[in-house]
Design an enzyme around this catalytic site. Structure first.
Site, PDB file in Angstrom:
ATOM      1  N   HIS A  45      18.006  33.865  24.894  1.00 24.03           N
ATOM      2  CA  HIS A  45      17.530  34.367  23.295  1.00 24.03           C
ATOM      3  C   HIS A  45      16.154  34.796  23.440  1.00 24.03           C
ATOM      4  O   HIS A  45      15.594  35.645  22.618  1.00 24.03           O
ATOM      5  CB  HIS A  45      18.003  33.549  22.297  1.00 24.03           C
ATOM      6  CG  HIS A  45      18.346  34.195  20.888  1.00 24.03           C
ATOM      7  ND1 HIS A  45      17.591  35.344  20.659  1.00 24.03           N
ATOM      8  CD2 HIS A  45      18.890  33.886  20.004  1.00 24.03           C
ATOM      9  CE1 HIS A  45      18.226  35.664  19.494  1.00 24.03           C
ATOM     10  NE2 HIS A  45      18.938  34.900  18.916  1.00 24.03           N
ATOM     11  N   SER A  46      15.573  34.023  24.219  1.00 26.62           N
ATOM     12  CA  SER A  46      13.956  34.316  24.318  1.00 26.62           C
ATOM     13  C   SER A  46      13.693  35.554  24.887  1.00 26.62           C
ATOM     14  O   SER A  46      12.507  36.278  24.636  1.00 26.62           O
ATOM     15  CB  SER A  46      13.013  33.365  25.082  1.00 26.62           C
ATOM     16  OG  SER A  46      13.643  33.186  26.279  1.00 26.62           O
TER      17      SER A  46
END
Length: 491
Positions: free
Chosen positions: A141-142
């Site tokens: 998700h980063s």
């Protein structure tokens, strides 16, 4: 080597990762091979994809090693990637059914990504019954939010069945974006903290509007007829407990045309229908396991503030909170309560300026992020009970070397305090539901997919329209329901 600093929220996604809660999202795509396709088409696709070693943003981003990795992390932008590591060839014992595919996806999504490489991987899975194969992909998700990531993936699929030479998603050069003026930019979560630390005059000037929205939300909640979902307004439930590392994954596939007809007949939105299905399924599931709270569950609904032409890495989302009506027996009354809740939330969000959206997002999500960073997730009252995302997808059919994509099932992340995530992804005339949950926390979680289908049957009985029906059978990776002659399985 060129480097790029992670923004503050992407850094937060990196730092809240634990062994039991890897912060990864993705999707499971199924494809139907043409009748005249060579039997080794999956192998040919793998060989074709492996010929592309150059990768573009964000697929070439590798986390830079060093002592400041968790404080001020940076991406290294690689010129080439190890494609055999990132794109893998897997197979199910033939003939693999939906059950076996769901079980494999559950296992693959349970394992964290290796940050010694760019944090993503994909698997082409052959051996499915009916002359089919699947592609499973997961990314951290980063690296990028799900909406932008799926846009990039869709761009790599062909709209022409005869297009045999299209490069894979990591090798598609991003489109050049028109530079937008500051007035066109609506800051989302990824700019929130940075803007709060700067631009003080603008932030102070926006505070009255932000305060008015907060007062309006609280007034609705206190009224006897209030249906708005509010942060921290619901009781903690089994959905908001601590989690373990293993996942269970289940899916459902529905007709978008039918959802449009149901929404029109009920005078609500398609997303309200989605939420009503989730609310009805959760009510029955939690009641059966003796965990249904008296107060209605609330859903955190991600809202993209990313412009359509923005393919950048990072996250650009805010959230609204909606009432799921799990305390209401009647499916029609539950749908109306949900519709009233989402309408109010969207009206309040529309009243906010760009700066106020920044403040709203920080005020809403900071406690959630803080609970994960401090290890308090699952030990305090949740901001909301469950995340429900509805991601629009490409409107027409897409292909990989002549094989048509049948469905797009999203996979998302679960965290301490959020043991279940429900994501819906549109594709052509389908809506693919993906239920991902902690295997140990939620017993027999795949029943949620079954109950979602039965809740849809209730809405069909109330608002059905034969013009909205489809000849396509429903598909699910949950156990077989008697009413629909479709393939079923569990993950």
């Amino acid at each position: 080597m060129e480097t790029k600093r992670l923004n503050l929220v992407d850094t937060a996604w990196l730092n809240v990762e634990t062994e039991n809660a890897p912060m990864q999202v993705g999707g499971l795509l199924t494809f139907k091979m043409p009748d005249d396709a060579p039997k080794d088409l999956p192998r040919r696709i793998v060989e074709h994809y492996h010929s592309f070693t150059q990768a573009y943003s964000p697929w070439n981003h590798r986390l830079r090693a060093g002592r400041l990795r968790n404080v001020a992390p940076e991406w290294e932008l690689l010129d080439e990637i190890d494609v055999e590591y990132h794109f893998r060839h897997s197979a199910l014992p033939y003939p693999g059914g939906e059950r076996e595919l769901g079980e494999l996806a559950s296992r693959l999504h349970s394992h964290p990504l290796d940050f010694r490489h760019p944090p993503w991987e994909a698997h082409l899975i052959e051996g499915l019954e009916g002359n089919r194969f699947a592609i499973y992909i997961k990314l951290h998700h980063s690296l990028i939010d799900g909406i932008a990531g799926m846009r990039q993936l869709a761009r790599a699929l062909a709209s022409d069945a005869n297009d045999m030479d299209r490069p894979p998603f990591w090798a598609v050069e991003p489109k050049k974006r028109r530079k937008r003026s500051p007035s066109e930019v609506r800051p989302g979560m990824y700019r929130a903290v940075a803007e709060l630390m700067g631009g003080a005059a603008e932030q102070v000037g926006s505070l009255p509007g932000f305060a008015r929205v907060v007062r309006s939300m609280l007034k609705s909640a206190r009224s006897s007829t209030g249906t708005a979902g509010l942060p921290f307004s619901s009781s903690s439930s089994v959905l908001n407990s601590r989690i373990q590392s293993q996942r269970r994954y289940a899916t459902q596939l529905y007709s978008l045309t039918e959802f449009k007809a149901l929404a029109a007949n009920a005078h609500v939105t398609i997303n309200d229908i989605v939420l009503a299905i989730c609310g009805g399924a959760l009510r029955r599931y939690l009641r059966e396991i003796g965990e249904l709270p008296k107060r209605p569950l609330t859903a955190g609904i991600p809202v993209s503030v990313r412009p359509a032409d923005d393919q950048e890495a990072g996250n650009a989302i805010t959230f609204i909170v909606a009432n799921l009506g799990t305390d209401i027996e009647s499916p029609t009354e539950r749908l109306q309560a949900i519709a009233d809740s989402t309408l109010r939330a969207k009206r309040e969000l529309a009243r906010l300026s760009a700066a106020s959206i920044t403040q709203y997002t920080v005020a809403l999500m900071a406690p959630y992020i803080l609970s994960l960073v401090t290890g308090m997730g699952g030990r305090t009252r949740p901001v909301f009970n469950v995340t429900v995302s509805n991601v629009p997808g490409p409107p027409g059919p897409l292909y990989v070397m002549g094989a048509e994509m049948e469905a797009f099932y999203p996979t998302s992340l679960v965290t301490h305090g959020q043991a279940l995530n429900i994501t819906v992804h549109g594709y052509a005339d389908t809506l693919g539901f993906g239920f991902i949950g902690c295997r140990e926390t939620l017993p027999s979680m795949q029943r949620l997919a079954v109950y979602a289908g039965e809740t849809l049957d209730e809405l069909r009985a109330a608002y059905g329209d034969t013009q909205g029906k489809t000849d396509k059978p429903e598909k699910t990776t949950a156990t077989r329901r008697k009413k629909q002659p479709a393939k079923r399985s569990s993950g």
